[in-house]
Scaffold this motif. Structure first.
Motif, PDB file in Angstrom:
ATOM      1  N   PRO A 190      47.746  43.319  45.943  1.00  0.00           N
ATOM      2  CA  PRO A 190      46.299  43.047  45.874  1.00  0.00           C
ATOM      3  C   PRO A 190      45.983  41.559  45.967  1.00  0.00           C
ATOM      4  CG  PRO A 190      46.881  44.755  44.316  1.00  0.00           C
ATOM      5  CD  PRO A 190      48.175  44.253  44.876  1.00  0.00           C
ATOM      6  N   LYS A 191      46.801  40.730  45.324  1.00  0.00           N
ATOM      7  CA  LYS A 191      46.583  39.278  45.385  1.00  0.00           C
ATOM      8  C   LYS A 191      46.760  38.771  46.813  1.00  0.00           C
ATOM      9  CE  LYS A 191      48.271  34.871  43.508  1.00  0.00           C
ATOM     10  NZ  LYS A 191      49.228  34.225  42.565  1.00  0.00           N
ATOM     11  N   ASP A 216      43.827  48.132  36.696  1.00  0.00           N
ATOM     12  CA  ASP A 216      43.038  46.907  36.781  1.00  0.00           C
ATOM     13  C   ASP A 216      43.883  45.647  36.635  1.00  0.00           C
ATOM     14  OD1 ASP A 216      40.763  48.365  37.152  1.00  0.00           O
ATOM     15  OD2 ASP A 216      40.146  48.327  35.055  1.00  0.00           O
ATOM     16  N   THR A 217      45.031  45.770  35.982  1.00  0.00           N
ATOM     17  CA  THR A 217      45.890  44.591  35.802  1.00  0.00           C
ATOM     18  C   THR A 217      46.250  43.973  37.139  1.00  0.00           C
ATOM     19  OG1 THR A 217      46.831  45.526  33.784  1.00  0.00           O
ATOM     20  CG2 THR A 217      48.071  43.755  34.857  1.00  0.00           C
ATOM     21  N   HIS A 218      46.651  44.802  38.110  1.00  0.00           N
ATOM     22  CA  HIS A 218      46.999  44.277  39.430  1.00  0.00           C
ATOM     23  C   HIS A 218      45.783  44.203  40.349  1.00  0.00           C
ATOM     24  CE1 HIS A 218      51.189  44.125  38.486  1.00  0.00           C
ATOM     25  NE2 HIS A 218      51.268  45.423  38.256  1.00  0.00           N
ATOM     26  N   LEU A 219      44.871  45.154  40.222  1.00  0.00           N
ATOM     27  CA  LEU A 219      43.699  45.170  41.097  1.00  0.00           C
ATOM     28  C   LEU A 219      42.812  43.951  40.870  1.00  0.00           C
ATOM     29  CD1 LEU A 219      42.317  46.860  43.302  1.00  0.00           C
ATOM     30  CD2 LEU A 219      41.005  47.984  41.480  1.00  0.00           C
ATOM     31  N   SER A 220      42.812  43.429  39.641  1.00  0.00           N
ATOM     32  CA  SER A 220      41.958  42.278  39.314  1.00  0.00           C
ATOM     33  C   SER A 220      42.316  41.056  40.156  1.00  0.00           C
ATOM     34  CB  SER A 220      42.069  41.929  37.828  1.00  0.00           C
ATOM     35  OG  SER A 220      43.392  41.536  37.496  1.00  0.00           O
ATOM     36  N   GLU A 221      43.548  41.013  40.655  1.00  0.00           N
ATOM     37  CA  GLU A 221      43.947  39.885  41.497  1.00  0.00           C
ATOM     38  C   GLU A 221      43.255  39.924  42.853  1.00  0.00           C
ATOM     39  OE1 GLU A 221      48.187  40.553  41.344  1.00  0.00           O
ATOM     40  OE2 GLU A 221      48.424  38.975  39.844  1.00  0.00           O
ATOM     41  N   THR A 281      39.966  41.816  42.980  1.00  0.00           N
ATOM     42  CA  THR A 281      38.543  41.829  42.628  1.00  0.00           C
ATOM     43  C   THR A 281      38.038  40.469  42.131  1.00  0.00           C
ATOM     44  OG1 THR A 281      39.097  42.666  40.417  1.00  0.00           O
ATOM     45  CG2 THR A 281      38.522  44.295  42.088  1.00  0.00           C
ATOM     46  N   SER A 282      38.931  39.625  41.648  1.00  0.00           N
ATOM     47  CA  SER A 282      38.504  38.284  41.230  1.00  0.00           C
ATOM     48  C   SER A 282      38.045  37.468  42.442  1.00  0.00           C
ATOM     49  CB  SER A 282      39.652  37.559  40.527  1.00  0.00           C
ATOM     50  OG  SER A 282      40.761  37.373  41.401  1.00  0.00           O
ATOM     51  N   ARG A 283      38.549  37.807  43.624  1.00  0.00           N
ATOM     52  CA  ARG A 283      38.162  37.127  44.854  1.00  0.00           C
ATOM     53  C   ARG A 283      37.062  37.886  45.600  1.00  0.00           C
ATOM     54  NH1 ARG A 283      43.548  36.275  43.977  1.00  0.00           N
ATOM     55  NH2 ARG A 283      44.346  34.160  44.381  1.00  0.00           N
ATOM     56  N   PRO A 310      34.626  40.785  44.434  1.00  0.00           N
ATOM     57  CA  PRO A 310      34.159  41.704  43.376  1.00  0.00           C
ATOM     58  C   PRO A 310      33.414  42.936  43.897  1.00  0.00           C
ATOM     59  CG  PRO A 310      32.793  39.733  43.473  1.00  0.00           C
ATOM     60  CD  PRO A 310      33.941  39.490  44.405  1.00  0.00           C
TER      61      PRO A 310
END
Length: 443
Positions: free
Chosen positions: A262-263, A291-296, A298-300, A302
């Protein structure tokens, strides 16, 4: 005013599809193609194996094989024993009546074996992978002893190349026209597309193959914790039909054989120039690590949505426990997207790319994973400046946006049957047989 015009031009280029160069779908039979004659004493039953798109392309192959062998095709059985344990039947996923009627001039299709032949002995065959017409013509010898041939697996049973043009076009008619999803799936899929369009004028469909089974199968653990890596190793060890058990994750990633994380997807999209507000639909199952990995990602970016965010619980209730039916929704939304981006080159990625080419070369950005990993590692090591990354990424992908090109063959130097496995999939790029211009069409 000038600044606004420049921004509009840049935005247009981000979303602009490649030129189709006047090419269009081309699937009508040639003048040499004869209408199917009913075959009443030769039946072919099929067990389709794999996930949705592996089954879909396999079924299209079996339509062509039935034509070559002059057999009546019985509606195929869908895989119920794969990783997803999906109990869906053919009519749960596809429009059965449409399938039968669409192919009536090509091959006779029936819903089930007649009672009088159900108890007869069957020739059970694992047809050889990537076979040509001559192989199946030889297989017609089986009709001397049997009235029913049972095909145990349907995937990749026809060669990608060197088949008669009418057989190739039949494969396209079967996959793109006859094998339509069931009315309820089609309606819901189109409804979800409309809901996406109400959120933004354009959207990207991202096939994010960061799912547990894919990471375990490929042995890719980059960015995972030791606990997660061990969980994937145990899963691979316990899955009997996965032949490779000990996999070097670092080598896999360097060679471009791992799904982008994801990042990495987030960095990739940023480098291409897509703004944070871009609407992105995730066409995938449950993301490993949640969400732990997906947030990498969604932080870019959203503005990310899943089917569960577009459809109500009531709408998804009937299909939520059926992987092939939920995958069909992802397929529809991916086909209709402005841009399709797969993070790994699996069956869905290849099949969606081919379908989008068939529909006029809709924009499909295929990440150069090997090249990207090299850039990302240089960036992390301080050997590449952040400001120069977009230039390198855009240069790397200038010819990877789904523009027309002929289907690729096997790498040079490969001999024998091994080369057949390495040829580009017919269903990834049905050009030139099923895509042509008026001048090059075969009559």
């Amino acid at each position: 005013m000038l600044f606004c015009n420049i921004l509009q031009l840049l935005d247009h280029r981000l979303w602009e599809p490649p030129s189709s160069q006047g090419l269009h779908e081309c699937v009508k039979p040639t003048s040499k193609y004869n209408k199917a004659t009913p075959v009443w004493d030769r039946y072919m039953t099929v067990r389709s194996n794999g996930g949705l798109n592996q089954m879909r392309t396999g079924i299209a192959d079996m339509v062509a094989v039935a034509r070559i062998m002059n057999a009546t095709l019985v509606i195929p059985q869908l895989d119920k024993s794969s990783f997803w344990q999906d109990s869906s039947t053919f009519s749960n996923v596809f429009d059965e009546l449409h399938f039968i009627e669409s192919l009536q001039e090509d091959v006779r299709v029936v819903k089930e074996l007649p009672k009088e032949v159900e108890s007869l002995p069957r020739a059970r065959k694992h047809f050889t992978l990537w076979s040509g017409v001559s192989y199946y013509e030889e297989m017609t010898q089986l009709w001397k002893e049997y009235q029913v041939i049972h095909v145990a697996k349907s995937d990749s049973r026809l060669a990608n190349n060197d088949l008669p043009i009418d057989i190739q076009r039949l494969r396209c008619r079967a996959l793109y026209h006859a094998l339509r999803f069931s009315p309820s799936i089609e309606i819901l899929g189109k409804t979800l597309v409309e809901r996406l369009r109400s959120r933004a004028e354009k959207y990207i469909a991202l096939h994010l193959r960061y799912e547990k089974d894919m990471l375990s199968f490929t042995g890719c653990t980059y960015g995972l914790t030791d606990v997660e890596s061990e969980e994937l190793r145990i899963m691979r060890e316990k899955t009997s039909h996965w032949k490779m058990k000990n996999i070097n994750s670092t080598e896999q990633r360097i060679n471009g054989l791992c799904p982008l994380t994801p990042k990495e997807v987030g960095i990739f999209l940023q480098a291409l120039g897509y703004p944070p507000s871009t609407l992105i639909y995730i066409a995938a199952g449950e993301i490993y690590g949640g969400d732990t990995h997906l947030s990498e990602l969604t932080s870019r970016f959203p503005n990310i949505v899943f089917k569960e965010m577009l459809a109500s619980q009531e709408e998804l209730k009937k299909i939520s426990s059926h992987a092939s039916q939920t995958a069909a929704l992802d397929y529809i939304i991916s086909i209709e997207s402005d841009i399709f981006i797969p993070s790994h080159s699996g069956n869905m990625a290849r099949t969606v790319e081919g379908h989008r080419r068939f529909l006029g070369h809709r924009k499909t950005i295929t990440p150069d994973r090997k090249g990207l990993v090299e850039l990302f590692d240089k960036l992390e090591a301080g050997r590449l400046q952040v400001s120069s990354l977009p230039r390198h990424v855009k240069q790397l992908h200038r010819n990877r946006v789904g523009a027309p090109r002929r289907r690729g063959g096997a790498p040079s130097g490969i001999r024998g049957r091994a080369r057949l496995r390495l040829e580009e999939s017919f269903y990834q790029n049905p050009f030139p047989e099923c895509i042509c211009n008026s001048q090059s069409a075969v009559r």
